[in-house]
Design a protein around this motif. Structure first.
Motif, PDB file in Angstrom:
ATOM      1  N   HIS A   5      45.103  26.799  25.155  1.00 41.35           N
ATOM      2  CA  HIS A   5      44.208  27.902  25.460  1.00 41.35           C
ATOM      3  C   HIS A   5      42.806  27.345  25.662  1.00 41.35           C
ATOM      4  O   HIS A   5      41.950  27.415  24.789  1.00 41.35           O
ATOM      5  N   ASN A   6      42.568  26.721  26.841  1.00 35.59           N
ATOM      6  CA  ASN A   6      41.229  26.258  27.168  1.00 35.59           C
ATOM      7  C   ASN A   6      40.293  27.440  27.377  1.00 35.59           C
ATOM      8  O   ASN A   6      39.083  27.320  27.209  1.00 35.59           O
ATOM      9  N   VAL A   7      40.862  28.559  27.755  1.00 33.75           N
ATOM     10  CA  VAL A   7      40.081  29.788  27.952  1.00 33.75           C
ATOM     11  C   VAL A   7      39.851  30.454  26.595  1.00 33.75           C
ATOM     12  O   VAL A   7      40.799  30.677  25.835  1.00 33.75           O
ATOM     13  N   THR A   8      38.605  30.736  26.280  1.00 36.11           N
ATOM     14  CA  THR A   8      38.271  31.410  25.011  1.00 36.11           C
ATOM     15  C   THR A   8      37.877  32.858  25.209  1.00 36.11           C
ATOM     16  O   THR A   8      37.770  33.611  24.237  1.00 36.11           O
ATOM     17  N   GLU A   9      37.638  33.260  26.458  1.00 37.84           N
ATOM     18  CA  GLU A   9      37.315  34.648  26.760  1.00 37.84           C
ATOM     19  C   GLU A   9      37.752  34.980  28.178  1.00 37.84           C
ATOM     20  O   GLU A   9      37.968  34.088  29.004  1.00 37.84           O
ATOM     21  N   PHE A  10      37.888  36.268  28.441  1.00 37.72           N
ATOM     22  CA  PHE A  10      38.232  36.755  29.771  1.00 37.72           C
ATOM     23  C   PHE A  10      37.120  37.673  30.282  1.00 37.72           C
ATOM     24  O   PHE A  10      36.428  38.317  29.497  1.00 37.72           O
ATOM     25  N   ILE A  11      36.989  37.706  31.604  1.00 38.43           N
ATOM     26  CA  ILE A  11      35.995  38.561  32.248  1.00 38.43           C
ATOM     27  C   ILE A  11      36.717  39.622  33.066  1.00 38.43           C
ATOM     28  O   ILE A  11      37.535  39.300  33.934  1.00 38.43           O
ATOM     29  N   PHE A  12      36.433  40.884  32.787  1.00 42.10           N
ATOM     30  CA  PHE A  12      37.022  41.984  33.554  1.00 42.10           C
ATOM     31  C   PHE A  12      36.206  42.251  34.815  1.00 42.10           C
ATOM     32  O   PHE A  12      34.967  42.238  34.784  1.00 42.10           O
ATOM     33  N   LEU A  13      36.889  42.512  35.918  1.00 45.53           N
ATOM     34  CA  LEU A  13      36.202  42.971  37.122  1.00 45.53           C
ATOM     35  C   LEU A  13      35.933  44.466  37.061  1.00 45.53           C
ATOM     36  O   LEU A  13      35.044  44.967  37.759  1.00 45.53           O
ATOM     37  N   GLY A  14      36.697  45.181  36.239  1.00 47.96           N
ATOM     38  CA  GLY A  14      36.472  46.612  36.066  1.00 47.96           C
ATOM     39  C   GLY A  14      36.977  47.437  37.233  1.00 47.96           C
ATOM     40  O   GLY A  14      37.670  46.942  38.132  1.00 47.96           O
ATOM     41  N   ILE A 172      39.897  38.617  35.080  1.00 48.03           N
ATOM     42  CA  ILE A 172      40.999  39.578  35.158  1.00 48.03           C
ATOM     43  C   ILE A 172      40.596  40.724  36.077  1.00 48.03           C
ATOM     44  O   ILE A 172      39.594  41.408  35.827  1.00 48.03           O
ATOM     45  N   ASP A 173      41.369  40.937  37.115  1.00 45.67           N
ATOM     46  CA  ASP A 173      41.091  42.033  38.050  1.00 45.67           C
ATOM     47  C   ASP A 173      41.651  43.335  37.485  1.00 45.67           C
ATOM     48  O   ASP A 173      42.595  43.926  38.018  1.00 45.67           O
ATOM     49  N   HIS A 174      41.074  43.753  36.380  1.00 44.81           N
ATOM     50  CA  HIS A 174      41.503  44.970  35.702  1.00 44.81           C
ATOM     51  C   HIS A 174      40.381  45.415  34.773  1.00 44.81           C
ATOM     52  O   HIS A 174      39.314  44.785  34.741  1.00 44.81           O
ATOM     53  N   TYR A 175      40.622  46.499  34.011  1.00 53.58           N
ATOM     54  CA  TYR A 175      39.605  46.934  33.053  1.00 53.58           C
ATOM     55  C   TYR A 175      40.093  46.820  31.607  1.00 53.58           C
ATOM     56  O   TYR A 175      39.390  47.196  30.676  1.00 53.58           O
ATOM     57  N   PHE A 176      41.325  46.312  31.407  1.00 55.24           N
ATOM     58  CA  PHE A 176      41.817  46.023  30.071  1.00 55.24           C
ATOM     59  C   PHE A 176      42.865  44.914  30.160  1.00 55.24           C
ATOM     60  O   PHE A 176      43.339  44.570  31.249  1.00 55.24           O
ATOM     61  N   PRO A 181      48.366  41.266  34.573  1.00 51.81           N
ATOM     62  CA  PRO A 181      47.142  40.536  34.916  1.00 51.81           C
ATOM     63  C   PRO A 181      47.006  39.214  34.170  1.00 51.81           C
ATOM     64  O   PRO A 181      46.501  38.229  34.730  1.00 51.81           O
ATOM     65  N   LEU A 182      47.457  39.152  32.909  1.00 51.68           N
ATOM     66  CA  LEU A 182      47.367  37.911  32.137  1.00 51.68           C
ATOM     67  C   LEU A 182      48.362  36.876  32.648  1.00 51.68           C
ATOM     68  O   LEU A 182      48.060  35.672  32.692  1.00 51.68           O
TER      69      LEU A 182
END
Length: 309
Positions: A5-14, A172-176, A181-182
């Motif tokens: 898990h090199n990724v520690t956070e995700f960014i939503f596009l909303g 992430i092209d989503h809002y949750f 998406p994952l």
């Protein structure tokens, strides 16, 4: 591949990148969320305080309303806050937590809707044995089983997703946070996991939906021999249940019956089953049910009298 898990956070596009649209959506979803909480809480309070709503149907309805509040609260508050935020971020653990609670309450709701269909089948098709079959112990057991089923479903989903390595990107092209998406962001082959998710989510939704519709068809065939008043009452009750079942299951089937595939309309469909369906639940059950409306009126009168003292 070892889990990394090199990724520690995700960014939503909303829902939208347009600031003006986001402001409008903020007001709309804030009002919708307030209506979801107040409407479903009113049903819970009405059932708990009304002696006339002591049957198993209303017992299950109160739990369904409570689950709807929790279900909407896993995604909607984050959506509302992100609509005013420039950077829509969520930590890896926050994402997994949101995912687990989302599927926990969704799985519980699926089981509760099935239980409510069984309750209506017994009440209409076997009225003489209804109080014996649907006694207090059985109702408590079925509600407990619903929570356990939701937990099992959630654990299955989270274990499948958490096993995936996320090396980047993290948008992430989503809002949750949700499974499809994952999976799109995972840096490994997700074909097998996609099939398992379809089996656990999509296939389960299809089977449950078919079973529910079949049970209501049996009920409707059974009431053909009833009096016109009996048919009207049965049709009204079953109509409400069928409406809720359809509004919940059809969008879920559309989303979760597609392994490793995301579409541009997924976010709008997700709004429907995470926001609109919990909002319509109290409206459908209260406006189409005379007993619930009368109980709400009595609760309002009692509240007004207490305030006048």
């Amino acid at each position: 591949m070892a889990k990394t898990h090199n990724v520690t956070e995700f960014i939503f596009l909303g829902l939208s990148s347009n600031p003006e649209v986001q402001k409008v959506c903020f007001v709309i979803f804030l009002l919708l969320y307030i209506a979801i909480v107040l409407g479903n809480f009113l049903i819970v309070l009405t059932v708990m305080t009304s002696r006339s709503l002591g049957s198993p149907m209303y017992f299950f309805l109160s739990y369904l309303s409570f689950v709807e509040i929790c279900y909407a609260s896993t995604t909607t508050p984050k959506l509302i806050s992100d609509l005013l935020a420039e950077r829509k971020a969520i930590s890896l653990w926050g994402c997994m937590t949101q995912l687990s609670f989302l599927h926990f309450f969704a799985g519980t709701e699926i089981f509760l809707l099935t239980v409510m269909a069984y309750d209506r089948y017994v009440a209409i098709c076997k009225p003489l044995n209804y109080t014996t079959i649907m006694n207090q112990q059985v109702c408590a057991f079925l509600v407990g089983a619903a929570w356990i089923w939701g937990l099992v479903h959630s654990l299955a989903q989270i274990l499948l997703i958490f096993h995936l390595p996320f090396c980047g990107p993290n948008v992430i092209d989503h809002y949750f946070c949700d499974v499809l998406p994952l999976m799109k962001l995972a840096c490994s082959d997700t074909f097998l996991i996609g099939l398992l998710i379809v089996a656990n989510g999509g296939t389960l939704s299809v089977i449950s939906f078919i079973v529910l519709l079949a049970s209501y068809v049996v009920i409707l065939l059974h009431v053909r021999t009833r009096s016109s008043e009996g048919r009207r009452k049965a049709l009204s009750t079953c109509g409400s249940h069928i409406t809720v079942v359809t509004l919940f299951f059809v969008p879920c089937i559309f989303i979760y019956l597609r392994p490793s595939t995301t579409l541009s309309v997924d976010k709008m469909v997700a709004v429907f089953y995470t926001v609109i369906t919990p909002l319509l639940n109290p409206v459908i059950y209260s406006l189409r049910n005379a007993e619930v409306k009368k109980a709400m009126e009595r609760l309002w009168v009692r509240t007004m009298k207490l305030e006048q003292k």
